[in-house]
Design a protein around this motif. Structure first.
Motif, PDB file in Angstrom:
ATOM      1  N   LEU A   1     -46.710  25.192   3.038  1.00  0.00           N
ATOM      2  CA  LEU A   1     -45.261  25.062   3.198  1.00  0.00           C
ATOM      3  C   LEU A   1     -44.920  23.853   4.049  1.00  0.00           C
ATOM      4  CD1 LEU A   1     -44.114  28.773   3.713  1.00  0.00           C
ATOM      5  CD2 LEU A   1     -43.508  27.259   1.819  1.00  0.00           C
ATOM      6  N   GLN A   2     -45.695  23.653   5.143  1.00  0.00           N
ATOM      7  CA  GLN A   2     -45.438  22.496   5.996  1.00  0.00           C
ATOM      8  C   GLN A   2     -45.680  21.203   5.239  1.00  0.00           C
ATOM      9  OE1 GLN A   2     -47.999  23.340   9.300  1.00  0.00           O
ATOM     10  NE2 GLN A   2     -46.431  24.537  10.401  1.00  0.00           N
ATOM     11  N   ALA A   3     -46.775  21.177   4.480  1.00  0.00           N
ATOM     12  CA  ALA A   3     -47.058  19.968   3.702  1.00  0.00           C
ATOM     13  C   ALA A   3     -45.981  19.748   2.665  1.00  0.00           C
ATOM     14  CB  ALA A   3     -48.436  20.100   3.022  1.00  0.00           C
ATOM     15  N   GLY A   4     -45.553  20.861   2.029  1.00  0.00           N
ATOM     16  CA  GLY A   4     -44.506  20.739   1.024  1.00  0.00           C
ATOM     17  C   GLY A   4     -43.214  20.232   1.616  1.00  0.00           C
ATOM     18  N   THR A   5     -42.901  20.734   2.854  1.00  0.00           N
ATOM     19  CA  THR A   5     -41.670  20.283   3.514  1.00  0.00           C
ATOM     20  C   THR A   5     -41.720  18.792   3.777  1.00  0.00           C
ATOM     21  OG1 THR A   5     -41.406  22.436   4.554  1.00  0.00           O
ATOM     22  CG2 THR A   5     -40.200  20.603   5.541  1.00  0.00           C
ATOM     23  N   GLN A   6     -42.890  18.291   4.208  1.00  0.00           N
ATOM     24  CA  GLN A   6     -43.037  16.875   4.480  1.00  0.00           C
ATOM     25  C   GLN A   6     -42.886  16.047   3.197  1.00  0.00           C
ATOM     26  OE1 GLN A   6     -46.818  16.624   6.402  1.00  0.00           O
ATOM     27  NE2 GLN A   6     -46.081  17.452   8.355  1.00  0.00           N
TER      28      GLN A   6
ATOM     29  N   SER B   1     -29.362  23.096   3.784  1.00  0.00           N
ATOM     30  CA  SER B   1     -30.174  21.920   3.454  1.00  0.00           C
ATOM     31  C   SER B   1     -30.930  21.461   4.690  1.00  0.00           C
ATOM     32  CB  SER B   1     -29.289  20.776   2.945  1.00  0.00           C
ATOM     33  OG  SER B   1     -30.055  19.579   2.816  1.00  0.00           O
ATOM     34  N   ALA B   2     -32.238  21.218   4.492  1.00  0.00           N
ATOM     35  CA  ALA B   2     -33.046  20.673   5.593  1.00  0.00           C
ATOM     36  C   ALA B   2     -32.789  19.186   5.775  1.00  0.00           C
ATOM     37  CB  ALA B   2     -34.525  20.921   5.311  1.00  0.00           C
ATOM     38  N   ASN B   3     -32.190  18.542   4.784  1.00  0.00           N
ATOM     39  CA  ASN B   3     -31.969  17.093   4.819  1.00  0.00           C
ATOM     40  C   ASN B   3     -30.525  16.769   5.202  1.00  0.00           C
ATOM     41  OD1 ASN B   3     -34.587  16.215   4.120  1.00  0.00           O
ATOM     42  ND2 ASN B   3     -34.209  16.755   1.990  1.00  0.00           N
TER      43      ASN B   3
END
Length: 353
Positions: A18-23, A95-97
């Motif tokens: 999940l962390q990698a996907g978020t990045q 949204s995280a962005n």
């Protein structure tokens, strides 16, 4: 023991992914933007009513940090400094962005009647100039954006409209307008311009050849001594390698030098070109340029229409981080005695650092 270790690894793997996907899906930050925007009816061989508008603008780079000047200004628009409930109300949740920017612009607008004369011509647009300094806040995510601009300025001789027009006409060997002594009196102006953008995902498509389409819609509400009005519109683009740009950018309302949406595509061609069409309508309660100044008495020249429509088309070209746009926009009659609707040419240059 082996079973316990395997269970612990299985529990940790999703977190890592999940962390990698978020990045991977996190949108990159955007650099600062400078732009030059010109609107002039001489592009179509005319020279009356709304005759010239020019803006120089700068926008900061994006940030997701709360404790910045962009974050503080963006609080009222649902930025990262705002409460969860207010952010939800302003459409900036989910949204995280979430990104914020602020900017400054210098704008001059100029209006003249339809006929040249040294005396006041009633039943025609009065001579008006307005020179403003604007402070803009922009909060955006992938699908929505809120823009708020405060403009402070002046009308009358301090707007420098007479000198600007005289210089340009002399430079190009054009006939001068002799009636600037009759322009609306000078007074300080203040206006707030708010605009909400929506990205129209249903019209956003990509094809294997690089051909793309996208679209946005918006509504706006403006209040102050210059404009009291509300309205909405839509823009549709079609072309190759569109990139993160937007042709909807009139300087006669809330606008910003920066694109209105967060862009999370990591790889885009260095070049792109597109055509666009645009349509808008607004209801007008007060228009200083037609109704006269607020705090100083001025003669009544015309009776304005309460609803004005605008539509246009044009093309744009982008190379790396620089963009050139040209379009023609048509406005319905703004006052009852106006001879015909007006066409204005639009030229825009923009560069992102």
């Amino acid at each position: 023991m082996k079973c316990t270790a395997l269970c612990m690894c299985a529990a940790l793997l999703p977190v890592g992914f999940l962390q990698a996907g978020t990045q991977q899906i996190e949108a990159p930050q955007e650099g600062s933007v400078i732009s030059f925007h010109l609107e002039n009816d001489m592009f179509v061989g005319d020279d009356d009513n709304y005759t010239n508008g020019v803006r120089f603008a700068w926008m900061s780079g994006t940030t997701s940090r709360s404790h910045t000047f962009s974050g503080m200004l963006g609080t009222v628009l649902g930025g990262t400094n705002a409460s969860d409930s207010w952010r939800r109300f302003m459409g900036m949740n989910g949204s995280a962005n979430l990104r914020q920017q602020w900017g400054l612009d210098l704008t001059q607008l100029m209006y003249t009647p339809e006929q040249k004369a040294t005396y006041p011509i009633y039943n025609q647009h009065p001579y008006v100039g307005n020179l403003t300094l604007g402070l803009t806040s922009l909060v955006k995510n992938e699908d929505r954006a809120n823009s708020l601009e405060l403009q402070l300025g002046t009308t009358g001789t301090n707007s420098l409209a007479k000198g600007s027009q005289h210089f340009i006409h002399k430079l190009w060997g054009m006939e001068q307008w002799p009636g600037w002594a009759n322009q609306l009196p000078g007074e300080m102006t203040a206006n707030l311009f708010f605009k909400r953008y929506y990205r129209l995902r249903g019209l956003e498509k990509r094809y294997g050849s690089g051909f793309e389409t996208d679209a946005l819609a918006y509504w706006h509400a403006d209040a102050g001594t210059v404009k009291v009005q509300a309205g909405g519109g839509m823009s549709f683009r079609f072309g190759y390698n569109l990139g993160n740009t937007s042709p909807e950018n009139s300087i006669r309302g809330a606008t910003s030098a920066a694109p209105p949406f967060v862009y999370n595509r990591m790889s885009v061609s260095n070049w792109g070109y597109y055509g666009y069409i645009h349509a808008a309508v607004r209801a007008v309660a007060h228009d200083l340029y037609l109704d006269g100044t607020v705090f100083r008495s001025s003669p009544k020249y015309v009776n304005k229409y309460p609803v004005v429509g605008e539509w246009g088309y044009g093309f744009g070209f982008r190379y790396k981080r620089s963009e050139l746009l040209f379009g023609l926009h048509y406005m319905t009659k703004e006052y009852t005695q106006q001879e015909s609707m007006q066409c204005v040419g639009i030229l825009q240059l923009r560069h992102t650092f």
